[in-house]
Design a protein around this motif. Structure first.
Motif, PDB file in Angstrom:
ATOM      1  N   MET A   1       0.909  -1.158   0.128  1.00  0.00           N
ATOM      2  CA  MET A   1      -0.018   0.007  -0.059  1.00  0.00           C
ATOM      3  C   MET A   1       0.882   1.239   0.055  1.00  0.00           C
ATOM      4  O   MET A   1       2.111   1.354   0.595  1.00  0.00           O
ATOM      5  N   GLN A   2       0.551   2.125  -0.905  1.00  0.00           N
ATOM      6  CA  GLN A   2       1.216   3.356  -0.978  1.00  0.00           C
ATOM      7  C   GLN A   2       1.104   4.384   0.560  1.00  0.00           C
ATOM      8  O   GLN A   2      -0.064   4.550   0.848  1.00  0.00           O
ATOM      9  N   LYS A   3       2.093   4.761   0.784  1.00  0.00           N
ATOM     10  CA  LYS A   3       2.133   5.780   2.079  1.00  0.00           C
ATOM     11  C   LYS A   3       1.211   6.992   1.528  1.00  0.00           C
ATOM     12  O   LYS A   3       1.197   7.153   0.503  1.00  0.00           O
ATOM     13  N   GLU A   4       0.452   7.510   2.416  1.00  0.00           N
ATOM     14  CA  GLU A   4      -0.440   8.678   2.357  1.00  0.00           C
ATOM     15  C   GLU A   4       0.009   9.692   3.705  1.00  0.00           C
ATOM     16  O   GLU A   4       0.122   9.100   4.624  1.00  0.00           O
ATOM     17  N   THR A   5      -0.395  11.123   3.442  1.00  0.00           N
ATOM     18  CA  THR A   5      -0.172  11.750   4.458  1.00  0.00           C
ATOM     19  C   THR A   5      -1.857  12.314   4.453  1.00  0.00           C
ATOM     20  O   THR A   5      -2.139  13.076   3.430  1.00  0.00           O
ATOM     21  N   GLU A   6      -2.338  12.278   5.580  1.00  0.00           N
ATOM     22  CA  GLU A   6      -3.763  12.808   5.535  1.00  0.00           C
ATOM     23  C   GLU A   6      -3.712  14.367   6.087  1.00  0.00           C
ATOM     24  O   GLU A   6      -3.192  14.554   7.067  1.00  0.00           O
ATOM     25  N   VAL A   7      -4.390  15.174   5.609  1.00  0.00           N
ATOM     26  CA  VAL A   7      -4.490  16.413   5.864  1.00  0.00           C
ATOM     27  C   VAL A   7      -5.991  16.913   6.291  1.00  0.00           C
ATOM     28  O   VAL A   7      -7.231  16.296   5.759  1.00  0.00           O
ATOM     29  N   SER A   8      -6.068  17.354   7.585  1.00  0.00           N
ATOM     30  CA  SER A   8      -7.599  17.629   8.417  1.00  0.00           C
ATOM     31  C   SER A   8      -8.210  18.727   8.000  1.00  0.00           C
ATOM     32  O   SER A   8      -7.331  19.794   7.407  1.00  0.00           O
ATOM     33  N   TRP A   9      -9.526  18.914   8.168  1.00  0.00           N
ATOM     34  CA  TRP A   9     -10.127  20.237   7.824  1.00  0.00           C
ATOM     35  C   TRP A   9      -9.501  21.248   8.698  1.00  0.00           C
ATOM     36  O   TRP A   9      -9.332  22.690   8.123  1.00  0.00           O
ATOM     37  N   GLU A  10      -9.179  21.100   9.756  1.00  0.00           N
ATOM     38  CA  GLU A  10      -8.486  21.938  10.778  1.00  0.00           C
ATOM     39  C   GLU A  10      -7.110  22.513   9.863  1.00  0.00           C
ATOM     40  O   GLU A  10      -6.857  23.820  10.228  1.00  0.00           O
ATOM     41  N   GLN A  11      -6.506  21.584   9.557  1.00  0.00           N
ATOM     42  CA  GLN A  11      -5.036  21.846   8.964  1.00  0.00           C
ATOM     43  C   GLN A  11      -5.335  22.788   7.620  1.00  0.00           C
ATOM     44  O   GLN A  11      -4.627  23.785   7.394  1.00  0.00           O
ATOM     45  N   VAL A  12      -6.359  22.342   6.909  1.00  0.00           N
ATOM     46  CA  VAL A  12      -6.651  23.049   5.462  1.00  0.00           C
ATOM     47  C   VAL A  12      -7.157  24.487   6.063  1.00  0.00           C
ATOM     48  O   VAL A  12      -6.545  25.526   5.349  1.00  0.00           O
ATOM     49  N   THR A  13      -7.894  24.770   6.859  1.00  0.00           N
ATOM     50  CA  THR A  13      -8.228  25.974   7.529  1.00  0.00           C
ATOM     51  C   THR A  13      -7.009  26.838   7.881  1.00  0.00           C
ATOM     52  O   THR A  13      -6.982  27.984   7.601  1.00  0.00           O
ATOM     53  N   THR A 128       7.739  15.749  -0.202  1.00  0.00           N
ATOM     54  CA  THR A 128       8.370  15.382  -1.072  1.00  0.00           C
ATOM     55  C   THR A 128       7.727  13.886  -1.367  1.00  0.00           C
ATOM     56  O   THR A 128       6.843  13.553  -0.804  1.00  0.00           O
ATOM     57  N   LEU A 129       8.071  13.207  -2.342  1.00  0.00           N
ATOM     58  CA  LEU A 129       7.581  12.048  -3.045  1.00  0.00           C
ATOM     59  C   LEU A 129       7.577  10.966  -1.826  1.00  0.00           C
ATOM     60  O   LEU A 129       6.702  10.271  -1.888  1.00  0.00           O
ATOM     61  N   SER A 130       8.605  11.213  -0.935  1.00  0.00           N
ATOM     62  CA  SER A 130       8.782  10.086   0.194  1.00  0.00           C
ATOM     63  C   SER A 130       7.511  10.342   0.993  1.00  0.00           C
ATOM     64  O   SER A 130       7.154   9.276   2.067  1.00  0.00           O
ATOM     65  N   ASP A 131       6.695  11.430   1.132  1.00  0.00           N
ATOM     66  CA  ASP A 131       5.809  11.545   1.789  1.00  0.00           C
ATOM     67  C   ASP A 131       4.359  10.836   1.280  1.00  0.00           C
ATOM     68  O   ASP A 131       3.238  10.832   1.986  1.00  0.00           O
ATOM     69  N   GLY A 132       4.659  10.336   0.264  1.00  0.00           N
ATOM     70  CA  GLY A 132       3.434   9.722  -0.463  1.00  0.00           C
ATOM     71  C   GLY A 132       2.163  10.538  -0.965  1.00  0.00           C
ATOM     72  O   GLY A 132       2.579  11.896  -0.993  1.00  0.00           O
ATOM     73  N   TYR A 133       1.078   9.907  -1.163  1.00  0.00           N
ATOM     74  CA  TYR A 133       0.011  10.892  -1.598  1.00  0.00           C
ATOM     75  C   TYR A 133      -0.454  11.659  -0.506  1.00  0.00           C
ATOM     76  O   TYR A 133      -0.680  11.233   0.685  1.00  0.00           O
TER      77      TYR A 133
END
Length: 142
Positions: A1-13, A128-133
């Protein structure tokens, strides 16, 4: 499985608020979001700045239809992430081809620093690419 970095609504705000702090200094007149990923942060930014919002696709017909706006106003063009930079580079090239831009600025929540060929004026985080999607909260079906 490809690595993912999740971004929350709070972070987006918080990232959008940071972009707005700089955009206020630039006296932005309008915000233009790039479909699809840029539409949501552009909406948040336009709301915070109380500026008109427009959504475009990176295509000639959209740039031509917004030529008058781009020629007259200071605009902030927003996308969620600049990976290779191809989308923003295309928009920039089309703007320079079809308009006489008064003041055009580019902003993104994330920039993929190791591979991008286009660096926006404003960005809040690098990855970077190492952070995944980078998964944004509006990507509900992926």
């Amino acid at each position: 499985m490809q690595k993912e970095t999740e971004v929350s609504w709070e972070q987006v705000t918080e990232m959008c608020k940071s972009i707005c702090e700089i955009a206020k200094l630039m006296n932005i007149d309008a915000v233009i979001g790039i479909k699809r990923g840029g539409a949501i942060p552009a909406g948040i930014i336009s709301y915070i700045l109380n500026k008109e919002l427009h959504i475009i696709e990176p295509k000639e017909q959209d740039i031509i239809s917004y030529a008058n706006l781009i020629n007259v106003y200071k605009v902030l063009i927003v996308d969620d992430i600049v990976d290779t930079g191809r989308t923003m580079k295309t928009v920039n090239e089309l703007i320079n081809k079809y308009t006489k831009p008064y003041n055009v600025y580019y902003a993104s929540l994330y920039v993929r620093a190791d591979i991008t060929q286009f660096l926006p004026h404003i960005f809040t985080k690098t990855c970077t690419l190492s952070d995944g999607y980078i998964r944004f909260p509006w990507e509900v079906n992926k």
